[in-house]
Each structure stands twice: as C-alpha cells, then as structure tokens.
Motif scaffolding. Structure first.
Motif, short mmCIF file in Angstrom:
data_model
loop_
_atom_site.label_atom_id
_atom_site.label_comp_id
_atom_site.label_asym_id
_atom_site.label_seq_id
_atom_site.Cartn_x
_atom_site.Cartn_y
_atom_site.Cartn_z
N ARG A 1 0.84 -1.19 0.00
CA ARG A 1 0.00 0.00 0.00
C ARG A 1 0.88 1.24 0.00
N SER B 1 -11.23 6.98 1.94
CA SER B 1 -10.28 5.98 2.41
C SER B 1 -11.10 4.85 3.00
N ARG B 2 -11.05 3.68 2.36
CA ARG B 2 -11.88 2.55 2.80
C ARG B 2 -11.08 1.26 2.82
N SER B 3 -11.37 0.45 3.80
CA SER B 3 -10.92 -0.94 3.84
C SER B 3 -12.19 -1.78 3.73
N THR C 1 -14.02 -5.69 2.53
CA THR C 1 -13.94 -7.08 2.12
C THR C 1 -15.09 -7.35 1.17
N VAL D 1 -5.73 1.33 -5.37
CA VAL D 1 -6.40 0.14 -4.85
C VAL D 1 -5.33 -0.91 -4.63
N ASP E 1 -5.71 -8.22 -1.83
CA ASP E 1 -4.94 -9.43 -1.57
C ASP E 1 -5.13 -10.47 -2.68
N ASP F 1 -9.86 -8.82 0.19
CA ASP F 1 -9.71 -7.64 1.04
C ASP F 1 -9.07 -6.54 0.22
N ILE F 2 -9.64 -5.35 0.27
CA ILE F 2 -9.11 -4.23 -0.50
C ILE F 2 -8.91 -3.00 0.38
N GLU F 3 -7.95 -2.20 -0.02
CA GLU F 3 -7.71 -0.87 0.54
C GLU F 3 -7.90 0.10 -0.62
N GLU G 1 -8.01 4.19 -1.67
CA GLU G 1 -7.74 5.59 -1.36
C GLU G 1 -8.10 6.39 -2.60
#
Length: 173
Positions: A6, A59-61, A63, A86, A89, A157-159, A161
């Motif tokens: 990230r 900004s999100r985490s 699944t 983005v 995993d 799972d994603i991050e 921004e």
C-alpha cells in the motif's frame, strides 16, 4: 520481487500528483472514451506552482465476497484531477464508468459497457491511477464479479484511497 505494498502505491500517487497529468475529456454523458482502446491524448498538464482544493476524499478498507463490488460515485461541475489507488490481496478489476454506464452495470450486468481506459485496470492486485477529468459524474468501481476480466474470488480484502481536487495555477482572475 515482493508483493506491491500500500505504501508503494501511495508513493506512486504522490509522484503522479506532482507531475503533469493527461486529460480525460468527455467524461460527461456524451464522451467517447471506451474500453475499445481509443484512449485520450495528453495535454502535458501545467507546470509551475499549483494550489489544490480537495473536493472529495475517500479511504476505505473493504472485504468483497464473490459477486460483490464497491462503488464510489463522484460528481464534478468543473475540470477536476482524480487520483485513486487500490491494493487487494487477490486480483480484482478496477473500472471507472460514466454514471449511465454504471447504472447499466449495476442493474443489468450487460456484457459490453464503456469505461474510461485511463482510469481503469483489470486483473490487478495493486493500481494507482490519476488523470484530469472533465465535468461529469464518474463512478470508480472495484469489481469482484464475473463482469470484468478477473474471475471473482470467494473473498478479497481491498484498501481504497481516492482524492479528487481542483488544480489552480493562480493565473485566473
């Protein structure tokens, strides 16, 4: 080589934010950018000292289970710079649609829809995209469905921004 982090993607976003960016014109309802690869020309951006006015930050985490997607609807009434990253995993598709095409994607799962090439990437675990966009209502989508090129995973799972801002070079009255 190791997996993309990230931090690496966000560092790339910072480099893009300080460099000139290409222009994605016609992001409104009548645009011509599509997944057919026609693309856009670069305008080289503007140099010098720039100020920015942030109009949207996300900004999100998240699944995503199989056959789910995460959408970030946006609305701009003037030329705006859009950056997002983005990190996932597993491979996902990251697509930017115009609002009418997104509504079709969301409700009909049509096989062929236009999306903005300059702000999309498929089969990726990490992407960082940035471009100037014309006024309009784009929607950035992280897709874990059968619609895009990537086969959906049971769970990913994603991050995410995202930042949208107005660039001002101080030259307007």
């Amino acid at each position: 080589m190791g997996q993309t982090t990230r931090r690496g993607v966000l560092a790339t976003m910072g480099v893009l934010a300080t460099a000139g960016c290409s222009s994605v014109s016609g992001l409104g309802s009548g645009g011509s950018d599509d997944s057919g690869g026609s693309g856009d020309g670069a305008d080289g951006g503007s140099g010098g000292s720039l100020r920015k006015e942030t109009v949207k930050e996300v900004s999100r985490s998240v699944t995503l289970k199989q056959d789910q997607f995460e959408a970030v609807p946006l609305s701009f009434d003037r030329q705006t710079v859009l950056f997002f990253s983005v990190v996932a995993d597993r491979n996902v598709d990251v697509l930017t649609f115009r609002r009418p095409d997104f509504e079709t994607y969301r409700t009909d799962a049509a096989d062929q829809l236009r999306f903005v090439d300059a702000l999309s990437e498929q089969r990726t675990e990490a992407t960082s995209q940035g471009s100037a966009v014309s006024p309009g209502e784009p929607v950035v989508v992280v897709d874990n469905t059968t619609w895009g090129e990537t086969q959906p995973s049971q769970r990913v799972d994603i991050e995410l921004e995202l930042e949208a801002f107005i660039r001002d070079d101080g030259s307007s009255p």
